[in-house]
Design a protein around this motif. Sequence first.
Motif, PDB file in Angstrom:
ATOM      1  N   TYR A 161      -2.340   4.713 -10.396  1.00  0.00           N
ATOM      2  CA  TYR A 161      -3.669   4.101 -10.507  1.00  0.00           C
ATOM      3  C   TYR A 161      -4.016   3.438  -9.186  1.00  0.00           C
ATOM      4  N   VAL A 162      -5.310   3.279  -8.937  1.00  0.00           N
ATOM      5  CA  VAL A 162      -5.782   2.745  -7.658  1.00  0.00           C
ATOM      6  C   VAL A 162      -5.731   1.231  -7.642  1.00  0.00           C
ATOM      7  N   THR A 163      -6.234   0.609  -8.704  1.00  0.00           N
ATOM      8  CA  THR A 163      -6.270  -0.850  -8.766  1.00  0.00           C
ATOM      9  C   THR A 163      -6.353  -1.303 -10.213  1.00  0.00           C
ATOM     10  N   PHE A 164      -6.085  -2.567 -10.429  1.00  0.00           N
ATOM     11  CA  PHE A 164      -6.226  -3.193 -11.738  1.00  0.00           C
ATOM     12  C   PHE A 164      -7.151  -4.390 -11.579  1.00  0.00           C
ATOM     13  N   MET A 315     -17.890  -1.114 -10.938  1.00  0.00           N
ATOM     14  CA  MET A 315     -18.766  -0.162 -10.238  1.00  0.00           C
ATOM     15  C   MET A 315     -18.580  -0.252  -8.722  1.00  0.00           C
ATOM     16  N   GLN A 316     -18.366  -1.459  -8.225  1.00  0.00           N
ATOM     17  CA  GLN A 316     -18.114  -1.620  -6.794  1.00  0.00           C
ATOM     18  C   GLN A 316     -16.810  -0.922  -6.403  1.00  0.00           C
ATOM     19  N   ALA A 317     -15.797  -1.077  -7.254  1.00  0.00           N
ATOM     20  CA  ALA A 317     -14.510  -0.431  -6.981  1.00  0.00           C
ATOM     21  C   ALA A 317     -14.656   1.090  -6.999  1.00  0.00           C
ATOM     22  N   VAL A 318     -15.440   1.622  -7.927  1.00  0.00           N
ATOM     23  CA  VAL A 318     -15.682   3.074  -7.991  1.00  0.00           C
ATOM     24  C   VAL A 318     -16.317   3.552  -6.695  1.00  0.00           C
ATOM     25  N   ALA A 323     -15.773   6.297  -1.512  1.00  0.00           N
ATOM     26  CA  ALA A 323     -16.114   6.239  -0.084  1.00  0.00           C
ATOM     27  C   ALA A 323     -14.870   6.265   0.801  1.00  0.00           C
ATOM     28  N   GLY A 324     -13.693   6.307   0.164  1.00  0.00           N
ATOM     29  CA  GLY A 324     -12.458   6.371   0.928  1.00  0.00           C
ATOM     30  C   GLY A 324     -11.971   5.039   1.454  1.00  0.00           C
ATOM     31  N   LYS A 325     -12.506   3.945   0.928  1.00  0.00           N
ATOM     32  CA  LYS A 325     -12.092   2.620   1.381  1.00  0.00           C
ATOM     33  C   LYS A 325     -10.803   2.182   0.694  1.00  0.00           C
ATOM     34  N   GLU A 326     -10.022   1.382   1.377  1.00  0.00           N
ATOM     35  CA  GLU A 326      -8.834   0.786   0.766  1.00  0.00           C
ATOM     36  C   GLU A 326      -9.255  -0.454  -0.005  1.00  0.00           C
ATOM     37  N   ILE A 327      -8.765  -0.586  -1.231  1.00  0.00           N
ATOM     38  CA  ILE A 327      -9.089  -1.763  -2.026  1.00  0.00           C
ATOM     39  C   ILE A 327      -7.791  -2.403  -2.500  1.00  0.00           C
ATOM     40  N   PRO A 328      -7.819  -3.700  -2.815  1.00  0.00           N
ATOM     41  CA  PRO A 328      -6.599  -4.381  -3.272  1.00  0.00           C
ATOM     42  C   PRO A 328      -6.037  -3.729  -4.528  1.00  0.00           C
TER      43      PRO A 328
END
Length: 352
Positions: A161-164, A315-318, A323-328
């Motif tokens: 998973y990408v983030t929680f 929605m911001q995380a999506v 967009a290929g950005k790294e998120i926490p």
Amino acid sequence: MIQVRKSGYMLAILVILMLIVTACGGNNSNNNASPSSSAAAPAQGEKASPSESAAAPAADKKVTLGFAQVGAESGWRSANTKSVQESAAEAGFDLKFSDAQQKQENQIKAIRSYIQQKVDVISFSPVVESGWDTVLKEAKDAGIPVILTDRAVDSKDTSLYVTFIGSDFVEEGRRAGKWLVDKFKDEKGDVNIVELQGTTGSAPAIDRKAGFEETIKSSANLKVIASQTAEFTRAKGKEVMQAFLKANKDIDVLYAHNDDMALGAIQAIEAAGLKPGEDIIIISIDGVKDGFVAASEGKINFIVECNPLLGPQLMQAVNDVLAGKEIPKRIVTEEGVFTSEDAKRELPNRQY
């Protein structure tokens, strides 16, 4: 005769040349009149920027989000669902929504359906912590990123998973315990506590219990004498509390893992001829409007907030992921705590 033929040929060539010039001029005119959406749209396989996706997704590449919800077991969950649906609509996403009715098998079925539909992103609030690795691996193999909301999974492979996005449930339990320790710091005798747990195996039930126990263990007189699941529902909260009252004559405190169970327990306490908030001190977690009403009436003494309005953050995380950005890897929501007096002041402002 030959001269006539040559004149005819020349006239035909002249007409063809005029048609070609006219056609070219028509295309240029169209391009100038409208800087075509095809020029502004991303190429095949290219993701739009977050602002483009949120404001006006390209007609041929509208972002599709598959969301598998736990169910509709509480006021908190209903507010959470509404936040996700409204935020998705505002972002211009195509939302595929399913209600698992608190059954893991239903969520897994929904996630597999989203994989087959080739959605852009999958998000879900897991019914329980365990048993997700297989379906998450399927999503990963299909190249579909997964975002967890509200509840976590216990998978050791965090690449699934990408983030929680959600609350710190352990900290919520600690906050509940800290208030109780402070309230009874001068009490010499035993303080008997009963606990209404959330769904067995779910992250909030596990963590809220752990955080609470961790905090009260320093006070030897604070004793949990009974603890049982009431599945986060009002009806079960009432039923289990009735059983607690029959089995235990001296209950000083009720610790409920959510407001709905606390509200059901209040019905049982009142039916037993006792005053909630006075004869039995009540601590709850969530902060839904019905909980605040009960707190403003003095029936719930302390509420630890758990914010359900996660839609905008999701929605911001999506957008960021596409967009290929790294998120926490972990996004924690900001929340407060409320006494009965705080609830009176805050009640008019509650959105859920």
